[in-house]
Design an enzyme around this catalytic site. Structure first.
Site, short mmCIF file in Angstrom:
data_model
loop_
_atom_site.label_atom_id
_atom_site.label_comp_id
_atom_site.label_asym_id
_atom_site.label_seq_id
_atom_site.Cartn_x
_atom_site.Cartn_y
_atom_site.Cartn_z
N GLY A 1 20.29 70.32 50.08
CA GLY A 1 19.99 71.42 49.16
C GLY A 1 20.83 72.65 49.44
O GLY A 1 20.32 73.77 49.51
N ALA A 2 22.14 72.45 49.57
CA ALA A 2 23.02 73.56 49.95
C ALA A 2 23.80 74.13 48.77
O ALA A 2 24.74 74.91 48.96
CB ALA A 2 23.98 73.11 51.06
N ARG B 1 22.58 76.15 46.57
CA ARG B 1 22.13 77.52 46.27
C ARG B 1 21.17 78.01 47.35
O ARG B 1 20.80 77.25 48.25
CB ARG B 1 21.42 77.63 44.91
CG ARG B 1 21.00 76.40 44.32
CD ARG B 1 20.59 76.45 42.88
NE ARG B 1 19.76 75.27 42.66
CZ ARG B 1 18.46 75.31 42.48
NH1 ARG B 1 17.83 76.48 42.45
NH2 ARG B 1 17.78 74.21 42.32
N ASN C 1 16.75 71.07 54.22
CA ASN C 1 16.41 72.30 53.51
C ASN C 1 16.00 72.05 52.06
O ASN C 1 15.30 72.87 51.47
CB ASN C 1 17.63 73.24 53.56
CG ASN C 1 17.52 74.38 52.59
OD1 ASN C 1 16.81 75.35 52.84
ND2 ASN C 1 18.17 74.27 51.44
N SER D 1 7.44 76.28 55.67
CA SER D 1 7.14 77.50 54.93
C SER D 1 5.91 78.14 55.53
O SER D 1 5.05 77.45 56.09
CB SER D 1 6.86 77.17 53.46
OG SER D 1 6.26 78.27 52.82
N TYR E 1 2.66 71.82 47.51
CA TYR E 1 3.72 72.44 48.33
C TYR E 1 3.21 72.71 49.75
O TYR E 1 3.91 72.41 50.74
CB TYR E 1 4.16 73.74 47.65
CG TYR E 1 5.33 74.44 48.30
CD1 TYR E 1 6.63 73.97 48.17
CD2 TYR E 1 5.14 75.61 49.04
CE1 TYR E 1 7.70 74.62 48.75
CE2 TYR E 1 6.20 76.27 49.62
CZ TYR E 1 7.49 75.78 49.48
OH TYR E 1 8.54 76.44 50.05
N ALA F 1 0.80 71.23 51.33
CA ALA F 1 0.62 69.94 52.03
C ALA F 1 1.98 69.42 52.50
O ALA F 1 2.11 68.93 53.63
CB ALA F 1 -0.06 68.94 51.10
N LYS G 1 4.67 71.13 53.22
CA LYS G 1 5.26 71.96 54.28
C LYS G 1 4.47 71.86 55.58
O LYS G 1 5.03 72.00 56.67
CB LYS G 1 5.38 73.41 53.79
CG LYS G 1 6.37 73.58 52.63
CD LYS G 1 7.78 73.14 53.02
CE LYS G 1 8.82 73.42 51.96
NZ LYS G 1 10.17 73.01 52.35
N ILE H 1 11.47 84.73 50.49
CA ILE H 1 12.92 84.95 50.59
C ILE H 1 13.49 85.05 49.17
O ILE H 1 13.10 84.26 48.29
CB ILE H 1 13.59 83.78 51.35
CG1 ILE H 1 12.92 83.52 52.71
CG2 ILE H 1 15.09 84.03 51.51
CD1 ILE H 1 12.96 84.66 53.71
P1 NAP Z 1 16.22 76.97 45.74
O1 NAP Z 1 17.02 78.22 45.60
O2 NAP Z 1 15.31 76.55 44.65
O3 NAP Z 1 17.23 75.77 46.09
C1 NAP Z 1 16.73 74.49 46.31
C2 NAP Z 1 17.84 73.58 46.79
O4 NAP Z 1 17.26 72.29 47.04
C3 NAP Z 1 18.94 73.40 45.77
O5 NAP Z 1 20.17 73.33 46.43
C4 NAP Z 1 18.60 72.04 45.16
O6 NAP Z 1 19.73 71.30 44.70
C5 NAP Z 1 18.02 71.31 46.34
N1 NAP Z 1 17.20 70.18 45.95
C6 NAP Z 1 16.04 70.17 45.24
N2 NAP Z 1 15.60 68.92 45.09
C7 NAP Z 1 16.49 68.10 45.71
C8 NAP Z 1 16.57 66.71 45.90
N3 NAP Z 1 15.65 65.86 45.42
N4 NAP Z 1 17.62 66.21 46.60
C9 NAP Z 1 18.58 67.05 47.11
N5 NAP Z 1 18.54 68.39 46.95
C10 NAP Z 1 17.51 68.90 46.26
O7 NAP Z 1 15.29 77.05 47.05
P2 NAP Z 1 15.34 78.00 48.32
O8 NAP Z 1 14.47 79.17 48.05
O9 NAP Z 1 16.73 78.20 48.77
O10 NAP Z 1 14.53 77.09 49.36
C11 NAP Z 1 15.17 76.27 50.31
C12 NAP Z 1 14.10 75.68 51.21
O11 NAP Z 1 13.36 76.72 51.84
C13 NAP Z 1 13.07 74.83 50.47
O12 NAP Z 1 12.69 73.74 51.27
C14 NAP Z 1 11.91 75.78 50.29
O13 NAP Z 1 10.69 75.10 50.14
C15 NAP Z 1 11.98 76.56 51.58
N6 NAP Z 1 11.33 77.86 51.50
C16 NAP Z 1 11.77 78.82 50.63
C17 NAP Z 1 11.11 80.04 50.59
C18 NAP Z 1 11.53 81.15 49.66
O14 NAP Z 1 10.83 82.17 49.61
N7 NAP Z 1 12.63 81.04 48.94
C19 NAP Z 1 10.02 80.27 51.41
C20 NAP Z 1 9.60 79.27 52.29
C21 NAP Z 1 10.28 78.07 52.33
P3 NAP Z 1 20.20 71.36 43.15
O15 NAP Z 1 20.65 72.77 42.94
O16 NAP Z 1 21.31 70.39 43.08
O17 NAP Z 1 19.01 71.01 42.33
#
Ligand code: NAP
Length: 246
Positions: free
Chosen positions: A11-12, A14, A89, A141, A154, A156, A158, A187
């Protein structure tokens, strides 16, 4: 520094994963930028890394697909000769109140966030055990620790990532492989951009630092856990949340 290390970041394309990919590449790692649907954005991350003099490749793989993850990880090892750092990620949300949540929305989130993490660990550890070294960092998370109304699936997933991290850490510790989790708070990424102003204000009121974090805050924590200096830290959950979870 991560000079010469091969790092897979799921998931890199974005958000947090992108920040981790940029950070690792700036420290000399060869970064495998995994994505699911956002090919253009993944290519953008690769171009950004290369423009700064770093090394990166992109690789499409839906992490929830067990067989595709096997091929993905095997191809990385075949192509680059090692797998030193694995960052799990990739993650999604499909929020809704428990009593109204569809089975499909529950399964999809568990399959991506939890099973996806298992899938890559399952195949990466084989190589890391042979190497007698490795770093695995799983994105949990704050919600996996505290729970959150409207996020049963979500939360569950995490919380499951934390249990998986601790079990895996115990299994591979004798070969000097570390497995840790990061628990971000709120974030600024696409994932939180969809929250209403009311929800964002409510969240900020709960955060001792009175603001959302940045993807770079998580990348810094990941770089530390991936470093040589963190070689005696395993099975831990590092909270990066501006004090939300104190
Ligand atoms: P995001 O901006 O929504 O980006 C999600 C990334 O995951 C994208 O690169 C996406 O790829 C990829 N992805 C989704 N489903 C996938 C799959 N089946 N196979 C491969 N890649 C997949 O999310 P983020 O905020 O950066 O979050 C990153 C991680 O941190 C997640 O695990 C999230 O639960 C965790 N997190 C985030 C926050 C927050 O506040 N943002 C807080 C706690 C934890 P595509 O673009 O190709 O779809």
């Amino acid at each position: 520094m991560l000079t010469g290390k091969v790092a897979v970041v799921t998931g890199a394309s974005r958000g947090i994963g992108k920040a981790i990919a940029l950070k690792f590449a700036s420290q000399g790692a060869m970064v495998v930028i995994n994505y699911n649907g956002s090919k253009d954005r993944a290519e953008g991350v690769k171009n950004e890394i290369e423009a700064a003099g770093g090394k990166a490749v992109i690789y499409q793989c839906d992490v929830s697909d067990y067989e595709k993850c096997e091929t993905f990880i095997q191809n990385v090892i075949k192509e680059y000769g090692s797998l030193d750092i694995l960052i799990n990620n990739a993650g999604i949300t499909k929020d809704g109140l428990l009593m109204k949540m569809s089975e499909e929305d529950f399964d999809k989130v568990i399959e991506t966030n939890l099973k996806g993490t298992f899938n890559t660990i399952r195949f990466a550890t084989r190589q890391m055990l042979k190497q007698r070294s490795g770093r695995i960092i799983n994105m949990s998370s704050v919600v996996g620790v505290t729970g959150n109304a409207g996020q049963a699936n979500y939360a569950a997933s995490k919380a499951g990532v934390i249990g998986l991290t601790k079990a895996a850490a115990r299994e591979v510790a004798s070969r000097q492989i570390t497995v840790n989790a990061i628990a971000p708070g709120f974030i600024e990424t696409d994932m939180t951009a969809v929250l209403s102003d009311k929800v964002k204000e409510g969240a900020i009121a709960q955060i001792p630092f009175c603001k959302f974090g940045k993807a770079e805050d998580i990348a810094a924590a990941a770089a530390f856990l991936a470093s040589e200096e963190a070689g005696y830290i395993t099975g831990q959950v590092l909270h990066v949340d501006g004090g939300l979870c104190i």
